[in-house]
Every structure is written in structure tokens, then in C-alpha cells.
Write an enzyme that holds these catalytic residues in place. Structure first.
Site, mmCIF file in Angstrom:
data_model
loop_
_atom_site.group_PDB
_atom_site.id
_atom_site.type_symbol
_atom_site.label_atom_id
_atom_site.label_comp_id
_atom_site.label_asym_id
_atom_site.label_seq_id
_atom_site.Cartn_x
_atom_site.Cartn_y
_atom_site.Cartn_z
ATOM 1 N N GLU A 189 38.927 42.213 57.253
ATOM 2 C CA GLU A 189 38.080 42.315 56.059
ATOM 3 C C GLU A 189 37.453 40.979 55.685
ATOM 4 O O GLU A 189 36.289 40.913 55.321
ATOM 5 C CB GLU A 189 38.925 42.728 54.847
ATOM 6 N N TRP A 247 25.143 50.030 43.793
ATOM 7 C CA TRP A 247 25.564 50.089 45.198
ATOM 8 C C TRP A 247 24.849 51.307 45.759
ATOM 9 O O TRP A 247 25.124 52.438 45.351
ATOM 10 C CB TRP A 247 27.079 50.246 45.252
ATOM 11 N N CYS A 262 29.025 50.588 41.808
ATOM 12 C CA CYS A 262 28.104 50.409 40.679
ATOM 13 C C CYS A 262 28.838 50.003 39.393
ATOM 14 O O CYS A 262 29.991 50.356 39.191
ATOM 15 C CB CYS A 262 27.367 51.698 40.392
ATOM 16 N N LYS A 280 34.839 46.623 45.818
ATOM 17 C CA LYS A 280 36.213 46.594 45.320
ATOM 18 C C LYS A 280 36.731 48.004 45.053
ATOM 19 O O LYS A 280 37.852 48.324 45.406
ATOM 20 C CB LYS A 280 36.265 45.751 44.034
ATOM 21 N N LYS A 311 43.725 42.703 56.469
ATOM 22 C CA LYS A 311 43.332 41.498 55.709
ATOM 23 C C LYS A 311 42.457 40.596 56.554
ATOM 24 O O LYS A 311 41.409 40.140 56.117
ATOM 25 C CB LYS A 311 44.568 40.699 55.318
ATOM 26 N N ASN A 334 26.472 55.652 37.101
ATOM 27 C CA ASN A 334 27.421 55.488 38.211
ATOM 28 C C ASN A 334 27.842 56.876 38.655
ATOM 29 O O ASN A 334 28.019 57.755 37.804
ATOM 30 C CB ASN A 334 28.687 54.755 37.751
ATOM 31 N N GLY A 335 28.059 57.060 39.943
ATOM 32 C CA GLY A 335 28.490 58.377 40.426
ATOM 33 C C GLY A 335 27.411 58.992 41.294
ATOM 34 O O GLY A 335 26.430 58.335 41.656
ATOM 35 N N HIS A 361 52.920 51.090 76.273
ATOM 36 C CA HIS A 361 52.166 52.338 76.461
ATOM 37 C C HIS A 361 50.661 52.111 76.400
ATOM 38 O O HIS A 361 49.916 53.058 76.208
ATOM 39 C CB HIS A 361 52.616 53.376 75.424
ATOM 40 N N GLU A 363 48.734 46.008 57.545
ATOM 41 C CA GLU A 363 48.089 45.386 56.380
ATOM 42 C C GLU A 363 47.551 44.001 56.738
ATOM 43 O O GLU A 363 46.445 43.632 56.348
ATOM 44 C CB GLU A 363 49.096 45.314 55.217
ATOM 45 N N ARG A 373 32.795 44.002 42.029
ATOM 46 C CA ARG A 373 32.931 45.384 42.490
ATOM 47 C C ARG A 373 32.055 45.664 43.713
ATOM 48 O O ARG A 373 32.234 46.673 44.381
ATOM 49 C CB ARG A 373 32.538 46.339 41.359
#
Ligand code: M6R
Length: 609
Positions: free
Chosen positions: A493, A79, A2, A604, A490, A105-106, A509, A486, A27
Site C-alpha cells: 500500500e 472521489w 467523498c 481511507k 502494509k 456522498n454515496g 507447494h 498484514e 479520506r
């Protein structure tokens, strides 16, 4: 997640707020809304006008009527947490009399309980949101001032909030409050802004005041004041935002992800600037707040972060073990906070975060502080919640990162860990010779990054070759394994191709069962003491007709394709080996027509649990 924007001043508010919302789009959100104070002057009530919609800010723009002028207003990107993403649940929320408008927000933890009580008192709720309880509480509060009414309402609230409140009867002010969710005031010439993120303000002012938890503010066109939720005055002096508005623009690139990948050589220059001490073959990290005696007393290092920050922490832990010989490990902050971990007084805890707002990381830090641990932050956003909560730390100076997918911040965070490892090493047994070797390696990084970025056209061709894969395996051994983790994050995503990372040592294994021509493997093959072991893994894959793309310091005979990266010092190689794979993920996503800067379902900053 948010986002909040607010404005009070002489200019027409709606266009300013919509522009602010656009700057917060990165965001992640699912609906947007705006409330404007019209008419009214000091002492005379005005009226509130609102527009809200599910969808993007451009959808909201279409809904904002032409005559929507006013000189104070608040706006929001939501959001969804409580209730579906739809027009009704979008913020701002208003009371039935349309006197009070709130953006929030929250998460209000006791919303269900408060809703039940208010409903029993006859209050009719229109939305499914937790925020609406706050609106009704403010509307019912008895204090004379708006500030007093907000304080009265907040006394009932348990949970996190960043809020902005507009009231038709108090047209000359906006009241804001913060508890666990950022609120920043922007100071202009006879105008004031408020936002949850400086990105929404910097095109108008770089003078900002960041509220602390438990702090509130009243903003008017010509001034502001800050105070606690209990009403005591606080003193907060304005600070200047480090980056200008242009740093938040695309700067000629098609996407922020591309821009941010391309900026990495300069970003690494920034994290190194002014920190290297050639005389003692070490580095100065001013904000660490750890004197040499304390640094020597550290018995263990525990690094906590989420997603990409966790992966940067894994590389950081290896660097600290290698250079400082302190046992170190990294763990997802989201796991750590739930497992009642043993908190050891001789362990140095390090929280890693780009945004400095990630709720799981913040909660882990708060739990550690409560148990008396020393916590440092390796953070990008200056003055963010985790940076403020930590006892000290290192800013990574990557600059604003707008794309949801983190790239340049990952690289800078790993370099920052290189600096920290060198610093800890040189307070212990790392020799001057090795200190100098690492410093020379760090200095070579920007030019080597530029060299890797020049390979973009070839990497683009490779991406097109591999874009048809339904799934990809990423392998690396020891230093290469976090790079593989990583790189696989990437790819998944941004391209939505399933990708899995495994230690190369674990191939036999289990994951070897997956190998076949339709399952390409990306292998990290640094030229270090494990080179031959890594080559053996390539042989095993090739023997099972697997396609291999290697990232290595020289062509790999067994690989179908090799991206050759420049060699640095062994300990610093992981910093460079991930960069071509950022480009691979980018060009794969581009070939597949993905929404690169805003991948589906992702935000984000993950500011909720
Ligand atoms: O702001 P933070 O570094 O704390 O964010 C942590 C993760 O949410 C973040 O790294 C996420 O994994 C990104 N989408 C990675 O590209």
C-alpha cells in the site's frame, strides 16, 4: 472517499469550509468544490456563488475569489464514481437557474433511469454525475418549503446518500439528509456545522448529532431540527466527541502514519482501560449485549471485515479458537456478501471496521441482520454506521486514524479480539490460571510496544537495504500467517513494492520457485511450538540463496537480519510481531519518496461498492 462540510452562522463561511475540507483530505478524493449563499435574509432570496476544481483543496483555494463572502455554504471533496474527475463533475452541482446547490456522498442506483426521464422532459445535464439528477428533481419539486422539496426529490431516489442542500430562496437554512452515508451536525454558539465526518468539525465544536438512515435535518444559525424523510419529527440529543481537535493534527510528526505508529502504546492502554476484571480473571465488555447464557450458546464465530480489518479478524478468529475453543474463522466481507452464505442461528457474526463505514462490511451486516443473525461490531469510530447497525460490540478506542494506511487501529483491534476471546473463554472452559496468564500478557503489551518502537533507527537502516527489491515474500505459520498478510499489505500500500504473503507451510507447494537473491523473504518466527518448523523454512530459503529478514524472539542464525521483538504469551505474540513491519513499510516508502499518508488510488474509507 467523498467528504461534505457545511456551515451557517455569522462568520465568513469560505475559510471555514476550506479548513473543513482540508481535514477531510485524508479520506481520499480527486476534486473539490464550494457553494456560498450570498446576500438574502429570511424571506428575501439571495444568490449562490460556486468554485470547483479537479485536484486538491489547495487548488480550490486558489480558485475561490477574494470576494466570496457569505454566512452559509456547503463544500465537498469528490472521489469519482459516475464520470471522470474533472471540474464539471466536481460538486456542488447547481440547477440551470442556479437556485439549488447540492453536495452528495454515496451512489444513486437509479440515476441512469432518472436521467433518461428528466432528459425526455427537456432537462439539460451538464455533468456525468448521478448527483445532478437530484439537483434537477429538487429544482422541479412543487412543495413550498425547501424541506418539502428535498423530501419530494428523495422519494424518486434509490441508493445511498448523505446530502447537503443550499437554496438561494431559503438563505437562512441548509437542509441535509442521510441514507447509508454519514451526516453529522455540529452545534456551535449561534452557528451550526454539518459534515460527513467529525474530523471536519472538532476544531469548532465537540457537540454533535449523528443522523440515522432515513433522517433529515434543517440547520439554521441558532438552531436545528431533525425529522424523517416522511416528515415526522425525531429527537436526537447531542453527544460529545471523544477526541479533541489536536488528536487530528500531526503533533510534530512528518506524517500521520508515523504519528499513528508511534501512538500505539497509548492506544493499547486505552483499549484495555477499565475492562480487566482481576477477581474473575476475565474482562468486562459493556457494549457486547451478550449475557453468559447467550455466550455459551454460541457454536461458531464468523468474522467479517475488509483489508487490514479482515487481517485483524484472522488473528481474532485464532484467538477465539485457542482461548474459547469455539470454531472461528474470518472472511473478507466483500466476498461474503456476494455468495449467499448459509446464515446459521447459532453462529455469532462479528463485523470489523476502523471507520465503521466500509460499504462492503456494512452491506454484509445488513444482509445478516435481514436473515435474523446476531451481529457484533469491533469498530473504532464511535456511532458509525456499522456500530449503529450491529446488535452490540466492542469499541477499539484507537483514536482518530488519519493516514489511509491503518496501523494503530489494526493493533488495537487485535487487542480487542484478545479481550473478546478471553471473555468468551472465561464463560466456557478457560481456567482461571490461563485467564490470569492472558491478562498479565495484555498488561505487558504497552511497555513491549514502546520497546519495539525504540528500534526504529535500526529498522530504518534495514528498510534502506531492502528498498531496492521489486518484490518481497512474507511468510508465517499459523499465528504468524495473518501477521505476514498484514505486513505484506502494509508494504504494498505505502511503498508500491509488490509483496505476497504465504503460509510458511505452503512454501514447498509452489512459492519456493520464486526464491533467488533478488526476492527477499520476511519471515515471522515466533518462539512457540512451531519454531523448529519455521526454522526449517528459513533453511530451505537460504539453500536457494534467498535473502531473509526475520521477525523473531531471538536472533535467527539462517536470517540475514533479525528484528528481535519481546516475547509475550503465545496467543498474544501476533499483536507485537507486526509492529516492526509497520515501521519497515513506513521507512521503505520514505526511502522511495512515496506519498505516505495518501497512497495512490486509495481512500481511507471505502464507502462505495
Ligand atoms: O475502515 P475499515 O477498517 O472497514 O477499512 C477496511 C479497509 O478498507 C482498510 O483496512 C484498508 O485495507 C486500509 N487501507 C489498510 O491499511
Amino acid at each position: 472517499m467523498c467528504g461534505i462540510v457545511g456551515y451557517i452562522g455569522k462568520r465568513d463561511t469560505a475559510p471555514l469550509l476550506l479548513e473543513g475540507l482540508q481535514r477531510l483530505e485524508y479520506r481520499g478524493y480527486d476534486s473539490a468544490g464550494i457553494a456560498i449563499q450570498t446576500g438574502g435574509a429570511a424571506g428575501k432570496p439571495g444568490a449562490l456563488k460556486t468554485a470547483k476544481t479537479k485536484g486538491r483543496v489547495r487548488d480550490l483555494e486558489e480558485r475561490v475569489p477574494k470576494r466570496f463572502s457569505g454566512t452559509a455554504g456547503i463544500a465537498h471533496t469528490r472521489w469519482a464514481t459516475h464520470g471522470a474527475p474533472n471540474d464539471v463533475n466536481a460538486h456542488p452541482h447547481l440547477d440551470p437557474a442556479e437556485k439549488v446547490a447540492v453536495v452528495h456522498n454515496g451512489i444513486i442506483d437509479n440515476a441512469a433511469e432518472l436521467r433518461a426521464k428528466l432528459s425526455a422532459d427537456g432537462v439539460a445535464f451538464v455533468s456525468e454525475t448521478d448527483t445532478e439528477v437530484l439537483v434537477h428533481l429538487i429544482a422541479a419539486a412543487q412543495a413550498e418549503s425547501l424541506e418539502g422539496r428535498v423530501q419530494e426529490a428523495l422519494r424518486h431516489i434509490e441508493g445511498t446518500y448523505g446530502i447537503a442542500v443550499l437554496h438561494a430562496d431559503f438563505p437562512e437554512r441548509i437542509v441535509v439528509a442521510r441514507n447509508g452515508s454519514p451526516v453529522v451536525l455540529g452545534i456551535g454558539e449561534n452557528e451550526m456545522f454539518v459534515a460527513s465526518d467529525v474530523a471536519a468539525l472538532v476544531s469548532h465544536t465537540r457537540q454533535v448529532v449523528t443522523l440515522d438512515d432515513g433522517e433529515m435535518a434543517t440547520i439554521k444559525a441558532g438552531d436545528y431540527r431533525t425529522y424523517t424523510t416522511e416528515g415526522s419529527r425525531t429527537s436526537s440529543s447531542p453527544e460529545t466527541v471523544e477526541y479533541a481537535a489536536e488528536s487530528y493534527d500531526l503533533g510534530g510528526h512528518e506524517t500521520y502514519m508515523h504519528k499513528e505508529i508511534a501512538e500505539q502504546a497509548d492506544a493499547v492502554d486505552r483499549v484495555l482501560a477499565g475492562r480487566i476484571d482481576d477477581r474473575f480473571a476475565t474482562v468486562h465488555l459493556g457494549g457486547l449485549n451478550l449475557d453468559p447464557r447467550e455466550a455459551r450458546a454460541v457454536r461458531r464465530v464468523k468474522i467479517l471485515g475488509c483489508g487490514t480489518s479482515y487481517h485483524a479478524g484472522l488473528i481474532g478468529a485464532q484467538m477465539i479458537e485457542e482461548l474459547a475453543r469455539i470454531p472461528a474463522d474470518a472472511e473478507p466481507a466483500s466476498e461474503f456478501r456476494y455468495r449467499n452464505a448459509v446464515v446459521d442461528p447459532d453462529t455469532l457474526y462479528i463485523a470489523v471496521s476502523q471507520s465503521g463505514e466500509t460499504y462492503d462490511a456494512l452491506a454484509a451486516v445488513q444482509e445478516l441482520k435481514r436473515k435474523g443473525a446476531r451481529v457484533l461490531g469491533v469498530i473504532n469510530v464511535v456511532g458509525s454506521a456499522i456500530a449503529r447497525e450491529a446488535d452490540g460490540g466492542v469499541y477499539v478506542h484507537a483514536g482518530p486514524e488519519v493516514c489511509v494506511v491503518s496501523t494503530k487501529c489494526f493493533t488495537n483491534t487485535v487487542v480487542a479480539f484478545g479481550l473478546l476471546a478471553l471473555h468468551l473463554g472465561r464463560t466456557r472452559d478457560l481456567s482461571v490460571k490461563d485467564g490470569k496468564r492472558i491478562i498479565e500478557g495484555l498488561r505487558r503489551l504497552p511497555a513491549q510496544i514502546a520497546e519495539i518502537l525504540k528500534q526504529e533507527p535500526e529498522i530504518e537502516k534495514l528498510a534502506k537495504k531492502y528498498a531496492d527489491a521489486r518484490s518481497m515474500l512474507f511468510i508465517g505459520r499459523v499465528r504468524g500467517y495473518p501477521v505476514a498478510l498484514e505486513a505484506s499489505l502494509k508494504l504494498k500500500e505505502v511503498s508500491y513494492i509488490h509483496a505476497e504473503a504465504y503460509p510458511a507451510s505452503e512454501l514447498k507447494h509452489g512459492p519456493l520457485a520464486l526464491i533467488e537473491p533478488a526476492m527477499p523473504t520476511v519471515a515471522i518466527v515466533p518462539e512457540d511450538d512451531l519454531l523448529e518448523k519455521n526454522r526449517a523454512a528459513l533453511e530451505e530459503i537460504k539453500a536457494r540463496s534467498g535473502r531473509i529478514l526475520a521477525v523473531a524472539h531471538q536472533e535467527q542464525e539462517k536470517a540475514d537480519h533479525t528484528i528481535v521483538v519481546p516475547k509475550n504469551e503465545d496467543e498474544l505474540d501476533p499483536i507485537l510481531m507486526g509492529i516492526p513491519l509497520q515501521l519497515l513499510a513506513y521507512h521503505t516508502a520514505l526511502a522511495l519518496g512515496r506519498d505516505i499518508d495518501k497512497p495512490r488510488n486509495l481512500a481511507k474509507s471505502v464507502t462505495v461498492e
